[in-house]
Design a protein around this motif. Structure first.
Motif, PDB file in Angstrom:
ATOM      1  N   VAL A 263       0.845  -1.195   0.000  1.00  0.00           N
ATOM      2  CA  VAL A 263       0.000   0.000   0.000  1.00  0.00           C
ATOM      3  C   VAL A 263       0.879   1.243   0.000  1.00  0.00           C
ATOM      4  CG1 VAL A 263      -1.829   1.266   1.197  1.00  0.00           C
ATOM      5  CG2 VAL A 263      -1.813  -1.244   1.226  1.00  0.00           C
ATOM      6  N   CYS A 264       0.642   2.127  -0.951  1.00  0.00           N
ATOM      7  CA  CYS A 264       1.364   3.396  -0.991  1.00  0.00           C
ATOM      8  C   CYS A 264       0.996   4.234   0.227  1.00  0.00           C
ATOM      9  CB  CYS A 264       1.020   4.148  -2.274  1.00  0.00           C
ATOM     10  SG  CYS A 264       1.928   5.695  -2.451  1.00  0.00           S
ATOM     11  N   SER A 265       1.973   4.858   0.827  1.00  0.00           N
ATOM     12  CA  SER A 265       1.705   5.654   2.032  1.00  0.00           C
ATOM     13  C   SER A 265       0.776   6.824   1.743  1.00  0.00           C
ATOM     14  CB  SER A 265       3.014   6.165   2.632  1.00  0.00           C
ATOM     15  OG  SER A 265       3.717   6.977   1.710  1.00  0.00           O
ATOM     16  N   PHE A 266       0.874   7.413   0.544  1.00  0.00           N
ATOM     17  CA  PHE A 266      -0.015   8.503   0.156  1.00  0.00           C
ATOM     18  C   PHE A 266      -1.210   7.943  -0.609  1.00  0.00           C
ATOM     19  CE2 PHE A 266       3.041  11.560   1.479  1.00  0.00           C
ATOM     20  CZ  PHE A 266       2.315  12.731   1.666  1.00  0.00           C
ATOM     21  N   ILE A 267      -2.371   8.425  -0.273  1.00  0.00           N
ATOM     22  CA  ILE A 267      -3.613   7.943  -0.870  1.00  0.00           C
ATOM     23  C   ILE A 267      -3.916   8.785  -2.109  1.00  0.00           C
ATOM     24  CG2 ILE A 267      -6.074   7.545  -0.448  1.00  0.00           C
ATOM     25  CD1 ILE A 267      -5.282   7.619   2.610  1.00  0.00           C
ATOM     26  N   GLY A 268      -4.165   8.126  -3.233  1.00  0.00           N
ATOM     27  CA  GLY A 268      -4.453   8.836  -4.477  1.00  0.00           C
ATOM     28  C   GLY A 268      -5.786   8.432  -5.055  1.00  0.00           C
TER      29      GLY A 268
ATOM     30  N   TRP B   9       1.002  12.172  -7.494  1.00  0.00           N
ATOM     31  CA  TRP B   9       0.044  11.473  -6.640  1.00  0.00           C
ATOM     32  C   TRP B   9      -0.022  12.015  -5.223  1.00  0.00           C
ATOM     33  CZ3 TRP B   9      -3.293   7.742  -8.429  1.00  0.00           C
ATOM     34  CH2 TRP B   9      -3.063   7.283  -9.728  1.00  0.00           C
ATOM     35  N   SER B  10       1.091  12.454  -4.659  1.00  0.00           N
ATOM     36  CA  SER B  10       1.041  12.935  -3.274  1.00  0.00           C
ATOM     37  C   SER B  10       0.355  14.300  -3.164  1.00  0.00           C
ATOM     38  CB  SER B  10       2.452  13.022  -2.687  1.00  0.00           C
ATOM     39  OG  SER B  10       3.226  14.014  -3.329  1.00  0.00           O
ATOM     40  N   LEU B  11       0.014  14.893  -4.295  1.00  0.00           N
ATOM     41  CA  LEU B  11      -0.682  16.182  -4.316  1.00  0.00           C
ATOM     42  C   LEU B  11      -2.164  16.031  -4.625  1.00  0.00           C
ATOM     43  CD1 LEU B  11       2.016  18.208  -6.291  1.00  0.00           C
ATOM     44  CD2 LEU B  11       1.812  17.877  -3.819  1.00  0.00           C
ATOM     45  N   CYS B  12      -2.664  14.803  -4.521  1.00  0.00           N
ATOM     46  CA  CYS B  12      -4.058  14.506  -4.845  1.00  0.00           C
ATOM     47  C   CYS B  12      -5.021  15.515  -4.215  1.00  0.00           C
ATOM     48  CB  CYS B  12      -4.406  13.094  -4.381  1.00  0.00           C
ATOM     49  SG  CYS B  12      -6.132  12.625  -4.656  1.00  0.00           S
ATOM     50  N   ASP B  13      -5.980  15.970  -5.020  1.00  0.00           N
ATOM     51  CA  ASP B  13      -6.942  16.977  -4.568  1.00  0.00           C
ATOM     52  C   ASP B  13      -8.092  16.414  -3.743  1.00  0.00           C
ATOM     53  OD1 ASP B  13      -6.339  19.617  -5.043  1.00  0.00           O
ATOM     54  OD2 ASP B  13      -7.147  19.656  -7.076  1.00  0.00           O
ATOM     55  N   ASN B  14      -8.251  15.089  -3.719  1.00  0.00           N
ATOM     56  CA  ASN B  14      -9.482  14.520  -3.167  1.00  0.00           C
ATOM     57  C   ASN B  14      -9.299  13.620  -1.961  1.00  0.00           C
ATOM     58  OD1 ASN B  14     -11.150  15.721  -5.160  1.00  0.00           O
ATOM     59  ND2 ASN B  14     -10.585  14.116  -6.618  1.00  0.00           N
TER      60      ASN B  14
ATOM     61  N   ALA C  19      -1.850  25.420   0.142  1.00  0.00           N
ATOM     62  CA  ALA C  19      -2.517  24.358  -0.612  1.00  0.00           C
ATOM     63  C   ALA C  19      -2.503  23.103   0.247  1.00  0.00           C
ATOM     64  CB  ALA C  19      -1.814  24.092  -1.947  1.00  0.00           C
ATOM     65  N   ASP C  20      -3.349  22.147  -0.105  1.00  0.00           N
ATOM     66  CA  ASP C  20      -3.381  20.899   0.656  1.00  0.00           C
ATOM     67  C   ASP C  20      -2.847  19.752  -0.183  1.00  0.00           C
ATOM     68  OD1 ASP C  20      -6.373  19.437  -0.286  1.00  0.00           O
ATOM     69  OD2 ASP C  20      -6.024  21.563  -0.685  1.00  0.00           O
ATOM     70  N   PRO C  21      -1.849  19.004   0.347  1.00  0.00           N
ATOM     71  CA  PRO C  21      -1.406  17.786  -0.342  1.00  0.00           C
ATOM     72  C   PRO C  21      -2.412  16.673  -0.113  1.00  0.00           C
ATOM     73  CG  PRO C  21      -0.225  18.047   1.711  1.00  0.00           C
ATOM     74  CD  PRO C  21      -1.115  19.253   1.569  1.00  0.00           C
TER      75      PRO C  21
END
Length: 389
Positions: free
Chosen positions: A84-89, A101-106, A120-122
């Motif tokens: 599992v990638c640590s950042f959720i995309g 991917w680590s800058l996903c808007d959602n 801004a939010d990552p």
């Protein structure tokens, strides 16, 4: 279920917490096979990241077995082995579509905190404070994985669990530093920090064609491990003039690419360490940018500095004049794991990347507080503490 919870500064405990459940149709529930400590977790333990709440489950680097899927999950089924990638995309926004991917808007469910702090939010990340979404972390028996078709990646046959584990975060983070840092065949690369991420950045630089790769640290056991495993050149900054050594190795120029893999609580044997400690204690800066300063100062003119270490806010004595007058390219990012993990798993399967050596201590989840003590305080030559629920 059992999970490792943050209860206060330097206080983590294994507690009983509610089992996760499917909340959205694109979720899956993972039975955790292995989870590992990470250097960025130490910023949570020390209170450096202020948006923690007692009872938060920590951990963000993990792999395991799918035990339940939501109706919208199409790429995974029960019984699959995934990392599992640590950042959720989400896989659908403007940023995910461009590989950022680590800058996903959602996926950051608390965007207001970081919008106010950074403009801004990552994206959201597992187990890394409410500023990054407040998601339950990986040091647990089970984890809910949102947007599972993009956040979980199948593990190929022939890649063992321990090797796959580090493809969750350490390997793609290090690879990103070398890739986005622009390492070219024949380059000289210097990496500040010889933990898991620094070692992976060094190996990535080799695989991208660097002629010479230096890793810089003060812990002999980490430097020895990197030299033994990958054949990189090592510099211990406590007994070596790092700048002089790098200039000598490059005809007086300095490295082509400098990668900072230390982060906001960097150490130095000199007076700048005391200066930064005092400034941070007085809340006159939030982060200690010692390694970043050194990377900028020692990089060759026209070179690139890439910041992989985690930083939270503001720093003092930042050498902006050096960046401008030396014509440096300065970049940084949290890892775009989905962009790299499938390729990296293939390289692990082919034997090009060694990762299992990083797991110097494999412990049951019940011993996770001791594992973090070993990891945080560099006891018993601990590079990474791995937990098996």
């Amino acid at each position: 279920m059992k999970a490792l919870c943050w209860e206060g500064v330097n206080d983590v405990r294994v507690q009983n917490v509610p089992d996760p459940r499917i909340q959205n149709d694109k979720d899956l529930i993972l039975k955790v096979g292995l989870s590992t400590s990470c250097g960025s977790d130490l910023h949570l333990l020390t209170g450096h990241i202020p948006f923690m709440q007692a009872g938060d489950v920590i951990g963000h680097e993990f792999m395991g077995e799918v035990v339940e899927t939501g109706p919208g999950v199409t790429r995974h089924k029960v019984g699959d082995r995934v990392v599992v990638c640590s950042f959720i995309g989400c896989g659908e926004c403007w940023y995910c579509g461009r590989g950022l991917w680590s800058l996903c808007d959602n996926t950051n469910t608390n965007p207001g905190i970081t919008q106010g702090l950074w403009g801004a939010d990552p994206g959201g990340i597992f187990g890394y404070s409410h500023a990054m979404g407040g998601f339950k972390g990986s040091h647990a028996e089970y984890v809910r994985v949102p947007f599972a078709d993009h956040t979980a990646i199948p593990i190929p046959e022939g890649v063992d669990d321990l090797s796959a584990l580090f493809a969750s975060d350490s390997v793609p983070t290090g690879w990103m530093g070398a890739d986005l840092g622009g390492v070219q065949p024949g380059d000289v690369v210097a990496v500040w920090g010889c933990g898991a991420v620094g070692q992976m950045a060094a190996r990535a630089a080799q695989l991208l064609g660097a002629e010479r790769v230096f890793v810089i640290d003060r812990f002999g056991y980490r430097l020895d491990q990197a030299a033994r495993t990958f054949g990189v050149e090592t510099l211990n900054y406590e007994n070596t003039d790092v700048g002089a050594a790098l200039r000598e190795a490059t005809g007086g120029r300095g490295p082509d690419v400098c990668i900072e893999a230390v982060g906001c609580e960097a150490h130095s044997p000199g007076p700048q360490h005391i200066y930064d400690q005092v400034k941070s204690k007085l809340k006159l800066e939030t982060d200690r940018p010692i390694a970043v300063r050194e990377a900028i100062h020692n990089c060759r003119k026209g070179g690139t500095v890439f910041v992989l270490g985690v930083f939270a806010g503001f720093v003092d004595k930042f050498p902006l004049g050096a960046v401008m007058n030396k014509g440096l390219t300065l970049r940084g990012a949290q890892q775009h794991g989905q962009r790299y993990i499938p390729m990296l798993l293939d390289r692990i399967a082919k034997g090009e990347l060694s990762t299992g050596h990083l797991a110097t201590h494999v412990l049951p989840l019940d011993d996770a507080p001791r594992g973090y003590d070993l990891f945080k305080n560099k006891k018993d030559d601990c590079v990474r503490a791995v937990f098996r629920p």
